[in-house]
Write an enzyme that holds these catalytic residues in place. Structure first.
Site, PDB file in Angstrom:
ATOM      1  N   HIS A  69      17.117  -0.178  15.256  1.00  0.00           N
ATOM      2  CA  HIS A  69      18.331   0.131  14.502  1.00  0.00           C
ATOM      3  C   HIS A  69      19.578   0.092  15.387  1.00  0.00           C
ATOM      4  CE1 HIS A  69      16.701   1.911  10.536  1.00  0.00           C
ATOM      5  NE2 HIS A  69      15.842   1.041  11.040  1.00  0.00           N
TER       6      HIS A  69
ATOM      7  N   ARG B 182      11.726   2.337  16.153  1.00  0.00           N
ATOM      8  CA  ARG B 182      12.748   2.305  15.102  1.00  0.00           C
ATOM      9  C   ARG B 182      14.143   2.557  15.673  1.00  0.00           C
ATOM     10  NH1 ARG B 182      14.040   6.849  11.100  1.00  0.00           N
ATOM     11  NH2 ARG B 182      15.494   5.888   9.630  1.00  0.00           N
TER      12      ARG B 182
ATOM     13  N   HIS C  56       5.942  -2.998  11.292  1.00  0.00           N
ATOM     14  CA  HIS C  56       5.509  -2.074  10.241  1.00  0.00           C
ATOM     15  C   HIS C  56       4.031  -1.733  10.351  1.00  0.00           C
ATOM     16  CE1 HIS C  56       9.056  -3.121   7.314  1.00  0.00           C
ATOM     17  NE2 HIS C  56       9.423  -2.368   8.352  1.00  0.00           N
TER      18      HIS C  56
ATOM     19  N   TRP D  32       2.297   2.328   6.460  1.00  0.00           N
ATOM     20  CA  TRP D  32       1.981   0.969   6.015  1.00  0.00           C
ATOM     21  C   TRP D  32       0.491   0.681   6.173  1.00  0.00           C
ATOM     22  CZ3 TRP D  32       6.774   1.890   8.233  1.00  0.00           C
ATOM     23  CH2 TRP D  32       7.891   1.375   7.555  1.00  0.00           C
TER      24      TRP D  32
ATOM     25  N   ASP E 186       8.373  -6.191   2.160  1.00  0.00           N
ATOM     26  CA  ASP E 186       7.102  -6.636   2.736  1.00  0.00           C
ATOM     27  C   ASP E 186       6.409  -7.625   1.805  1.00  0.00           C
ATOM     28  OD1 ASP E 186       7.236  -4.818   4.988  1.00  0.00           O
ATOM     29  OD2 ASP E 186       6.627  -3.213   3.632  1.00  0.00           O
TER      30      ASP E 186
END
Length: 296
Positions: free
Chosen positions: A45, A41, A169, A185, A240
Site C-alpha cells: 500500500h 500489505r 492473496h 483467501w 480475484d
C-alpha cells in the site's frame, strides 16, 4: 546541488545501516507475532500509490503521518503494522521508513515460505503528510479487471504482473472493520505458496453477500461451491474471480496454479519492481533480479 551529489550523500547514509541486523529483527518479529501478511500489505500500500505519468506516489513512508495516506480507507488497520515495526525503526534510526517497510515485506514473504525477493536500500521518506497522494489509487476489491488495469497500468505494471502480484492473496485474512470483508483467501493464511491460484482454478466459486461470512452486507464475496457459508471460511473477492473471465489474465492464473516455481519467480520479479517504483536512487540503475519472464 546536482542530483548526482544528492544521490552520493544518500548512498553514504543508506550504507550506514546494518541491514542484516534489521533483517534478523524483522524475522524474529514475524516468528513471534505471526504478522507476515500485514507487513506485506503495508509495503504494497505504500508503493502501490505510484503514478508513472506524474511521477508521484510510490514507496516513501507517507502513512507514518497522522493525516494524509494513513487516513485513506484502503489503509485501515495498517497502523498495527506500523506500530509493530516502530521498535525496529528506533533500533536503527538511520533506516528510512520506506526502506524498513519494504525490507520487512521481503523478509516476511521469505519467512512464510515464499520466494527470495531482491531488495536494495535507497527509498527516501516523504517529508510530511502534504506529500501524500489523493485517495483512490489502490484497488477496490468489489470491481473487475478493467479497474485492476486502471490501477496497475497507471504504475506501468502489465497484466501478467497484475496476476503475479495478486498471488500475495495466498497469505493473510480480511477483517470487516478494515475492508468490509472477513475471512482468509486460503486455508493456510500464513504459508506463502501457490494455493491461491490452485483454489481459484480448481474450485467453482459462488457469489454471496459478504455479511454471510462476517463482512459488510454492502459487499459481495465468493465461496467455494458446496462449502459452508459462515465466518472464517476461505473466500475470494470479486477482483480475484474476475481474472478467471479475462482472456489475458486467465492463462497466467492457470499457469501459476500448475507451476509454483514459475509463480515464485514471476512474483519476486514483480514485487521487486513494485517496491522500486519512482525511487530516484534507482533511476537508470536496473535491478538485475527484476526481469519478468513473459512467455507462457
Amino acid at each position: 546541488m546536482k542530483l548526482a551529489s544528492l544521490l552520493a550523500i544518500s548512498a553514504v547514509t543508506y550504507a550506514a545501516v546494518d541491514y542484516d541486523a534489521v533483517r534478523a529483527d524483522v524475522q524474529n518479529l514475524v516468528r513471534a507475532k505471526q504478522c507476515g501478511p500485514i507487513l506485506v500489505r503495508l509495503s504494497w500500500h505504500d508503493a502501490g500509490t505510484f503514478e508513472a505519468k506524474s511521477g508521484t506516489g510510490g514507496p516513501r513512508g507517507a502513512m507514518r503521518f497522522a493525516a494524509g495516506e494513513s487516513t485513506h480507507g484502503a489503509n485501515n488497520g495498517l497502523d498495527i503494522a506500523r506500530e509493530l515495526l516502530e521498535p525496529v525503526k528506533k533500533s536503527y534510526p538511520e533506516i528510512t521508513y520506506a526502506d524498513l517497510w519494504s525490507l520487512s515485506a521481503v523478509v516476511a514473504i521469505e519467512e512464510m515460505g515464499g520466494p527470495k525477493v531482491s531488495w536494495r536500500p535507497g527509498r527516501p521518506d516523504a517529508g510530511s503528510e502534504k506529500d501524500s497522494v489523493e485517495e483512490g489509487r489502490l484497488p477496490d476489491a468489489q470491481l473487475g479487471c478493467p479497474h485492476l488495469r486502471d490501477v496497475f497500468h497507471r504504475m506501468d505494471l502489465n497484466d501478467q504482473e497484475i496476476v503475479a502480484l495478486s498471488g500475495a492473496h495466498t497469505v493473510g485474512s480480511m477483517h470487516a472493520d478494515r475492508s468490509g470483508h472477513a475471512g482468509p483467501w486460503t486455508a493456510r493464511p500464513h504459508h506463502f505458496d501457490n494455493q491461491y491460484f490452485k483454489d481459484l482454478v480448481e474450485q467453482e466459486w459462488v457469489k454471496v453477500d459478504a455479511a454471510a461470512t462476517g463482512g459488510a452486507s454492502s459487499n459481495s464475496v465468493y465461496v467455494a461451491k458446496g462449502a459452508e457459508v459462515a465466518p472464517g471460511v476461505p473466500i475470494m473477492l470479486p477482483t480475484d474471480v474476475a481474472m478467471l473471465d479475462d482472456l489475458k489474465m486467465k492463462p497466467w492464473v492457470e499457469l501459476y496454479a500448475k507451476d509454483q516455481d514459475r509463480f515464485f519467480q514471476d512474483f519476486a520479479s514483480a514485487f521487486t519492481k513494485l517496491q522500486e517504483l519512482g525511487v530516484p536512487a534507482f533511476h537508470g540503475i536496473t535491478n538485475p533480479h527484476s526481469h519478468l519472464k513473459t512467455e507462457l
